[in-house]
Enzyme design. Structure first.
Site, PDB file in Angstrom:
ATOM      1  N   GLY A  38      73.334  64.982 -33.176  1.00 21.45           N
ATOM      2  CA  GLY A  38      73.087  65.811 -34.354  1.00 21.45           C
ATOM      3  C   GLY A  38      74.256  65.182 -35.409  1.00 21.45           C
ATOM      4  CD  GLN A  93      76.826  68.064 -36.682  1.00 15.29           C
ATOM      5  OE1 GLN A  93      75.635  68.669 -36.869  1.00 15.29           O
ATOM      6  NE2 GLN A  93      77.065  67.711 -35.408  1.00 15.29           N
ATOM      7  CG  ASP A 147      81.257  71.421 -30.093  1.00 12.90           C
ATOM      8  OD1 ASP A 147      80.028  71.995 -30.639  1.00 12.90           O
ATOM      9  OD2 ASP A 147      81.457  70.317 -30.491  1.00 12.90           O
ATOM     10  NE  ARG A 182      75.976  73.440 -26.580  1.00 10.01           N
ATOM     11  CZ  ARG A 182      76.857  72.627 -27.239  1.00 10.01           C
ATOM     12  NH1 ARG A 182      77.591  72.929 -27.984  1.00 10.01           N
ATOM     13  NH2 ARG A 182      76.411  71.213 -27.085  1.00 10.01           N
TER      14      ARG A 182
HETATM   15  C1  S3P Z   1      80.612  68.022 -35.480  1.00  8.95           C
HETATM   16  C2  S3P Z   1      80.501  69.385 -35.681  1.00  8.95           C
HETATM   17  C3  S3P Z   1      80.127  70.620 -35.218  1.00  8.95           C
HETATM   18  C4  S3P Z   1      79.989  70.283 -33.456  1.00  8.95           C
HETATM   19  C5  S3P Z   1      79.596  68.928 -33.352  1.00  8.95           C
HETATM   20  C6  S3P Z   1      80.395  67.593 -33.844  1.00  8.95           C
HETATM   21  C7  S3P Z   1      81.027  67.079 -35.928  1.00  8.95           C
HETATM   22  O1  S3P Z   1      78.904  70.781 -35.428  1.00  8.95           O
HETATM   23  O2  S3P Z   1      79.575  71.295 -32.759  1.00  8.95           O
HETATM   24  O3  S3P Z   1      79.485  68.671 -31.820  1.00  8.95           O
HETATM   25  O4  S3P Z   1      81.624  65.960 -35.554  1.00  8.95           O
HETATM   26  O5  S3P Z   1      81.202  67.001 -37.380  1.00  8.95           O
HETATM   27  P1  S3P Z   1      78.504  71.694 -36.874  1.00  8.95           P
HETATM   28  O6  S3P Z   1      78.920  70.971 -37.900  1.00  8.95           O
HETATM   29  O7  S3P Z   1      76.907  71.660 -36.778  1.00  8.95           O
HETATM   30  O8  S3P Z   1      79.170  72.930 -36.481  1.00  8.95           O
END
Ligand code: S3P
Length: 442
Positions: free
Chosen positions: A100, A175, A326, A357
């Protein structure tokens, strides 16, 4: 990961964990190191890069868009960037596997380049919502056509020059924040992200490190205004990636739970936007000692000495959620062995990770004898007070690395073995998880 034969594994009651391990590189920082190096003008060098499938998917994508990326001797990665604005049209769809972070951040980069990119992914990734990045990136001018529900496969047609945006995050997501900031790199003027709840700030730190003009202003109520001046010229860097606290988490909890354990975990990143689990476990009575706190590549790092502890259940403040988002699956395992009740709330975001989860942990924990109740936005767990769980069940990992590793650790403190139906997903973030576990059991 899209097509693989499952690798079931059984984990059973463990001897005390003892010795020293070093945790592989931080996944979030590794993605960003590759992306920003690929956008700098000249040669960047990265050591400690996580060589997991997710990060390798980012490397392949940046190569497909023109960067030269090679792994040299002794694990140093050398990246020749194309410059901001210089991403090339890839010849084929980009396969993101399970990642993701790769998908959402790269959608941001593509959004402000004059290229069209199709993103595909595995069954887990194809079920995850992309609307959260489609919304702001469309406002910046990208033309995005997604599968029903705003999901993968989807196609991003970038716009150059894109339209600068001031965007208030509707959910706590690093993200989404990063996707908008990365789109802002090749956008004229100021792109602003307004973040009511702070999330991991690796993008901000690293953008500054690469020479971008980025400022952060914090209101009295804690809201952060992150402003990036676009059409940036990024200067190549030498980056050392610290160990991933989200990977260390499994061994921190394992050492706390397995009687007689005493483990030194070297090189753990402790950026305050990531270190929530350590604080929560300490509040539960965990014996975690920070040794040699230092700075590595602009990020706080320490070695952690962790000893078996009698944990007590607590009500976890939902305000800490973004700093350990996480780590909840493995916290739930710790709670299942603690004395008394642990209550977690404010965790709606856990339902849209690599798996749901909350549901998956509730089902798996119940199957191995834990007392757990699922609410809309959290789990309520009544722990054993340190007694082993029953175990003796096969748990579905749902293509979610952190679910697989959490139940592997649960197996170490169960009377009968816990079988994970497929451990293959662990290679997305922690390829040597089982090797390090075996090292500590020797
Ligand atoms: C991440 C942000 C988190 C995290 C993912 C990595 C990142 O997700 O859960 O494993 O590297 O920016 P979200 O932005 O959806 O919270």
């Amino acid at each position: 990961m899209t097509d693989h034969s499952p690798s079931p594994r059984a984990f059973s009651a463990s001897v005390p964990l003892r010795g020293k391990i070093a945790i592989p590189g931080d996944k979030s920082i590794s993605h960003r190191a590759l992306m920003l190096s690929a956008l700098a003008v000249g040669t960047s060098r990265v050591t400690g890069l996580l060589e997991g499938h997710d990060v390798l998917a980012t490397a392949a994508a940046m190569r497909a868009m023109g960067a030269t990326i090679a792994r040299g001797d002794k694990g140093e990665w050398v990246i020749d960037g194309v410059g901001v604005g210089g991403l090339l049209q890839p010849r084929e769809a980009i396969e993101m596997g399970n990642s993701g972070t790769s998908t959402r951040l790269l959608m941001g980069l593509v959004a402000s380049h004059p290229i069209t990119v199709t993103f595909t992914g595995d069954a887990s990734l194809s079920g995850r919502p992309m609307g959260r990045v489609i919304d702001p990136l469309s406002q910046m001018g990208a033309d995005i056509s997604a599968s029903p529900g705003g999901r993968l496969p989807l196609m991003v047609r970038g716009l150059a020059p894109a339209i600068p945006l001031a965007y208030r995050l509707p959910m706590a997501s690093a993200q989404v924040k990063s996707a908008v900031l990365l789109a802002g790199l090749n956008t004229p003027g100021i792109t602003e992200v307004i973040e009511p709840v702070p999330t991991r700030d690796h993008s901000e730190r690293m953008l500054r490190g690469f020479g971008a003009d980025l400022t952060v202003e914090t209101d009295t109520d804690g809201t952060r205004h992150i402003r990036l001046r676009g059409e940036a010229e990024l200067v190549p860097q030498t980056i050392v990636v610290p160990g991933d606290p989200s990977s260390a988490a499994f061994f921190i909890v394992a050492a706390l739970l397995v009687p007689g354990s005493d483990v030194l975990i070297a090189n753990v990143g402790l950026n305050p936007t990531r270190a929530g689990l350590v604080d929560v476990l300490k509040a539960m009575g965990g014996d975690i000692e920070l040794i040699d706190a230092r700075d590595v590549g602009g990020e706080p790092v320490a070695d952690l000495r962790v000893r078996h502890s009698h944990l007590k259940g607590i009500a976890v403040d939902p305000a800490v959620a973004p700093s350990m988002i996480d780590e909840y699956p493995i916290l739930f395992v710790a709670a299942a062995l603690a004395e008394g009740r642990t209550v977690t709330t404010g965790l709606d975001e856990l339902r849209v990770k690599e798996s749901d989860r909350l549901a998956v942990m509730a089902t798996g924990l119940a199957a191995i004898g834990a007392r757990v109740e699922e609410s809309e936005d959290g789990l309520i767990i009544d722990g054993t007070g340190g007694d082993a769980l029953a175990g003796g069940a096969t748990v579905a990992g749902h293509l979610d690395h952190r679910i697989c590793m959490s139940f592997a650790i649960a197996g170490l403190v169960s009377k009968a073995a816990v079988t994970i139906d497929d451990m293959a997903p662990v290679a997305t973030s922690f390829p040597n998880f089982e090797t390090l576990l075996a090292d500590l059991q020797r």
